[in-house]
Design an enzyme around this catalytic site. Structure first.
Site, PDB file in Angstrom:
ATOM      1  CB  SER A 129      -0.846   0.076   1.271  1.00  0.00           C
ATOM      2  OG  SER A 129      -1.322  -1.149   1.653  1.00  0.00           O
TER       3      SER A 129
ATOM      4  CG  HIS B 101      -1.981  -0.325  -3.908  1.00  0.00           C
ATOM      5  ND1 HIS B 101      -2.338   0.966  -3.582  1.00  0.00           N
ATOM      6  CD2 HIS B 101      -2.391  -1.091  -2.868  1.00  0.00           C
ATOM      7  CE1 HIS B 101      -2.922   0.974  -2.399  1.00  0.00           C
ATOM      8  NE2 HIS B 101      -2.975  -0.256  -1.945  1.00  0.00           N
TER       9      HIS B 101
ATOM     10  CD  GLU C 226      -2.159   3.988  -6.123  1.00  0.00           C
ATOM     11  OE1 GLU C 226      -1.812   5.167  -6.187  1.00  0.00           O
ATOM     12  OE2 GLU C 226      -2.105   3.324  -5.070  1.00  0.00           O
TER      13      GLU C 226
ATOM     14  CG  ASN D 233      -3.084   3.987   0.901  1.00  0.00           C
ATOM     15  OD1 ASN D 233      -4.240   4.071   1.321  1.00  0.00           O
ATOM     16  ND2 ASN D 233      -2.551   2.849   0.502  1.00  0.00           N
TER      17      ASN D 233
END
Ligand code: CAA
Length: 286
Positions: A123, A144, A156, A194
């Protein structure tokens, strides 16, 4: 599955929430999948969760019963990492711990053919940190997925400093074959998802700690006021509070900026083992 893709068999390492979701979506898309975890109980839970998820998709007419059965048949589980020696592509989804991930990358590097791509579902950990544990840096990248993997279309893709153009191209192709949407992000702490999401969740936890509103009020504001499908506190419970804390620490340390300091309430809840849905309680009860 596209007949043009040279990739037939996918190895997924780590059978937790993300790993088993990733294994499921590749099996659904026609790939053979070998899901590895050192914990037999994690593999059993993964198999049962995948069955439940496939059943839900069948009940909603998203998938036929026959395709669900074929997906189950394409999936094998193992505790033995050596079973991955014949895969064409590896996706790592183990615990968000740099040492554990680097050790795993080092081992897999010696196991699979030299041109096999090693992708990490991290992450927030830098891809350069993981690729430098291998002898195949051009073949390492971040891939991701979002939770819950069977429902969320975004993936991602993170290019490390040495990741080759061909590795990215093949990985984009793979993501499209499984029907998801690839977005490229730079190898900076938290990537895009994130970097933007986690400070919002952290701020929602500060708002709760400072009694700006109840957990229900904070989540209702974001759901009804901003049309988010879930409030930030319910989403933190879904992601896992331990994972949220790990990501905030990566942002805090990576940027050296106090705006990313994890909220003390988040730290306390993780210390108390109140981790969200997976432990039956977080900001809400399950
Ligand atoms: N497999 C198959 N079906 C599933 C499922 C799964 N794993 N999980 C839920 N469903 C089904 C449910 O059974 C339900 O079906 P019905 O409509 O027939 O009842 C349907 O999906 C909708 O689920 P819910 O009713 O439980 O709840 P919902 O309508 O709120 O949708 C959701 C659920 C898709 C998760 C939605 O709330 C949502 O999009 N939430 C935001 C999720 C999000 O932001 N994810 C990203 C997190 S960040 C991340 O993952 C990255 C990281 O590094 C931390």
């Amino acid at each position: 599955m596209s007949t043009k893709s040279p990739i037939r068999k996918i190895g997924v390492v780590g059978a937790g929430t993300m790993g088993h979701g990733i294994a499921q979506v590749f099996a659904q898309a026609g790939f053979e999948v070998c899901l590895q975890d050192v914990r037999t109980n994690a593999l059993n839970r993964a198999t049962s969760n995948i069955t439940q998820s496939l059943d839900k998709l069948v009940a909603k007419d998203t998938l036929t019963a026959k395709d669900a059965e074929l997906a189950r048949l394409r999936l094998t589980t193992t505790t033995d990492l050596d079973a991955l020696s014949d895969v064409n592509y590896v996706i790592e989804a183990i615990v968000e711990n740099v040492t554990a991930k680097r050790d795993l990358f080092k081992t897999i590097d010696t196991l699979v053919a030299p041109d096999v791509i090693l992708a990490s579902n991290t992450s927030a950990i830098a891809i350069n940190t993981l690729s430098s544990a291998t002898t195949r840096q051009p073949y390492v990248l971040g891939m991701h997925f979002m939770n819950p993997v069977p429902l969320m279309p975004l993936v991602e893709l993170i290019r490390g400093q040495a990741t080759s153009v061909e590795t990215v191209r093949l990985s984009i192709e793979l993501i499209k074959i499984i029907g998801k949407t690839p977005v490229e992000a730079a190898d900076r702490p938290g990537f895009i998802a994130n970097r933007v999401l986690m400070p919002m969740i952290n701020e929602a936890i500060y708002a709760l700690m400072e009694e700006v509103g109840s957990a229900e009020a904070i989540d209702t504001v974001m759901k009804v006021g901003m049309n988010h499908p879930m409030g930030p506190l319910a989403l933190a419970d879904l992601i896992g509070l331990d994972v949220c804390l790990d990501i905030m620490r990566v942002l805090h340390e990576g940027f050296g900026n106090n705006k990313y300091q994890p909220c003390p309430l988040l730290c306390q809840m993780v210390e108390a083992g109140t981790l969200g849905r997976k432990t039956g309680s977080g900001f809400f009860k399950y």
